[in-house]
Design a protein around this motif. Structure first.
Motif, PDB file in Angstrom:
ATOM      1  N   ARG A 181       1.224  -1.412  -0.550  1.00  0.00           N
ATOM      2  CA  ARG A 181      -0.114  -0.110   0.199  1.00  0.00           C
ATOM      3  C   ARG A 181       0.870   1.381   0.435  1.00  0.00           C
ATOM      4  O   ARG A 181       0.955   1.841   0.677  1.00  0.00           O
ATOM      5  N   ASN A 182       1.602   1.391  -0.961  1.00  0.00           N
ATOM      6  CA  ASN A 182       2.143   2.642  -1.323  1.00  0.00           C
ATOM      7  C   ASN A 182       2.052   3.860  -2.908  1.00  0.00           C
ATOM      8  O   ASN A 182       2.126   2.177  -3.560  1.00  0.00           O
ATOM      9  N   LEU A 183       2.368   4.717  -2.271  1.00  0.00           N
ATOM     10  CA  LEU A 183       2.204   5.210  -3.831  1.00  0.00           C
ATOM     11  C   LEU A 183       4.175   5.655  -4.464  1.00  0.00           C
ATOM     12  O   LEU A 183       4.687   5.787  -3.524  1.00  0.00           O
ATOM     13  N   LEU A 184       4.362   5.091  -5.500  1.00  0.00           N
ATOM     14  CA  LEU A 184       5.357   4.990  -6.239  1.00  0.00           C
ATOM     15  C   LEU A 184       5.675   5.961  -6.313  1.00  0.00           C
ATOM     16  O   LEU A 184       5.358   6.497  -8.034  1.00  0.00           O
ATOM     17  N   VAL A 185       6.782   7.368  -6.656  1.00  0.00           N
ATOM     18  CA  VAL A 185       7.192   8.044  -7.454  1.00  0.00           C
ATOM     19  C   VAL A 185       8.849   8.098  -7.846  1.00  0.00           C
ATOM     20  O   VAL A 185       9.519   7.819  -7.125  1.00  0.00           O
TER      21      VAL A 185
END
Length: 409
Positions: A181-185
């Motif tokens: 459950r992560n947003l990745l940039v």
């Protein structure tokens, strides 16, 4: 490869993201509409005659793709089990020019605004890691694989990622890790990765048209942790979260946030309730004021399990497609009132592409596998075009888009 968190210097560069070069303003519209089919075909339709002019072989699970801004190529992922291939279509020559192995179950290729890169996320894990592949559009070859370690376990059939987008200057690639459950940039200058934890499964990252914010739709985990849009400031160091907008769910029989997108004028953001798994009962479209971050309207549709709100080229309407029935719903994008529920085809609906002048829309139906032509003046079905004649009709696309429900502005 080893994954590094973004340094303070990178955060300062992120702070200047909005001031960099904007996305190309005039992507080219191809002279064909492309209808992808999960059985492994891409049908090219000439909108002047509504005839299929080519039927090209992709791979099983070839459901989603992205067009280059020059209108020449389409990259198609193959998300089915045991697949690892991205197919490159040449729309000018009307042929397949490349099949490229990228990793386990490539999900959704997305071409950058400047047309240089194709970012490909994957539904499967490669060596226990999430792989994000970057393809150079000049060569159709892999330029870089970014592999992200995950702490959680995932079965071979798990949905480990979902959708992608880019910053308007094409520097930052946004995707999601659903295992942890992560947003990745991802910074394409040095391939470093920033992980931002999310309170529920991240689904759909959407940059604002001015490039200053990123809106991330998260699915929610029931009423205690409702679906929402998390808003991040791209002009500040560290990309802080500046707002959370919960999806209003009163009267909804099932709950799961799905996609979101901005209106063509950029003033409002649509957020949709699909419903989880096969419980496809969501009908509510929430309309959020992009400036105040407040819900200003809610539209309840005859379309169930709603997933997408497609903007028409003139910005007049949003066309709602879904996973639950064969009804599309047309919303007035100025008054945010339901204009019409329109029954189309023999199975649940999927995606829409419009002619450049906005006169007609081509709607895919996953049940009958075909395209259905909609007269956008009368809001009536005027033709069915055989593009499969079998269950599995998937995305229909033509011009480049940053997220596939929006159009060039």
């Amino acid at each position: 490869m080893a994954i590094r968190t973004l340094t303070a210097a990178l955060a300062l560069v992120l702070a200047g993201c909005a001031g960099l070069a904007p996305a190309p303003s005039k992507p080219a519209w191809p002279d064909v509409v492309v209808h992808l089919h999960t059985l492994g075909k891409a049908y090219l339709v000439d909108p002047r005659t509504d005839q299929v002019v080519a039927a090209l072989d992709t791979v099983p699970g070839g459901n989603l793709g992205s067009t280059t801004p020059d209108g020449r190529y389409v990259y198609v992922g193959g998300e089915a089990l045991n697949q690892n291939t991205v197919t490159v279509l040449d729309l000018k020559e009307r042929k397949v020019v490349k099949k490229l192995a990228t990793g386990s179950r490539p999900k959704h290729p997305q071409v950058s605004p400047d047309g240089r890169w194709v970012m490909v996320n994957h539904w499967g894990l490669d060596g226990g890691k999430l792989r994000v592949t970057f393809i150079d559009t000049r060569t159709h070859e892999i330029a870089k694989n970014v592999e992200v370690a995950v702490a959680g376990a995932a079965s071979p059939t798990a949905v480990t990622s979902m959708h992608n987008s880019w910053s308007v200057d094409s520097r930052y690639a946004f995707t999601v890790d659903r295992v942890d459950r992560n947003l990745l940039v991802i910074d394409t200058r040095d391939w470093s990765v920033r992980k931002i934890a999310t309170p529920s499964q991240p689904h759909y990252p959407v940059p604002s048209p001015d490039g200053k914010e990123l809106w991330l739709v998260v699915e929610g985990r029931g009423t205690a942790e409702p679906p929402a849009a998390l808003v991040y400031d791209l002009t500040q160091p560290g990309m802080p979260q500046i707002a959370r907008v919960n999806l209003p769910l009163a009267g909804q029989a099932a709950i799961e946030g799905h996609h979101g997108n901005f209106t063509q004028d950029g003033r409002h953001f649509y957020m949709l309730n699909r419903g989880p798994g096969n419980d496809l009962k969501g009908t509510a479209v929430a309309v959020v004021d992009a400036r105040t971050k407040q819900v200003v309207a809610r539209v309840d549709t005859g379309s169930t399990g709603i997933g997408h709100t497609y903007n028409t080229p003139d910005g007049r309407y949003a066309v709602v497609t879904n996973y639950g029935n064969n009804v599309i719903s047309v919303i007035d994008a100025k008054t945010f009132r339901l204009v019409k529920d329109l029954t189309v085809g023999k199975g649940r609906m999927g995606h829409v592409a419009f002619t450049r002048d906005g006169r007609f829309g081509y709607v895919s139906n996953a049940g009958d596998g075909n395209l259905h032509k909609i007269d956008m003046a009368s809001l009536t079905v005027v033709k069915e075009i055989a593009t499969g004649n079998a269950p599995g009709g998937a995305q229909v696309l033509n011009v480049w888009t940053g997220v596939f429900e929006e159009l060039p502005r």
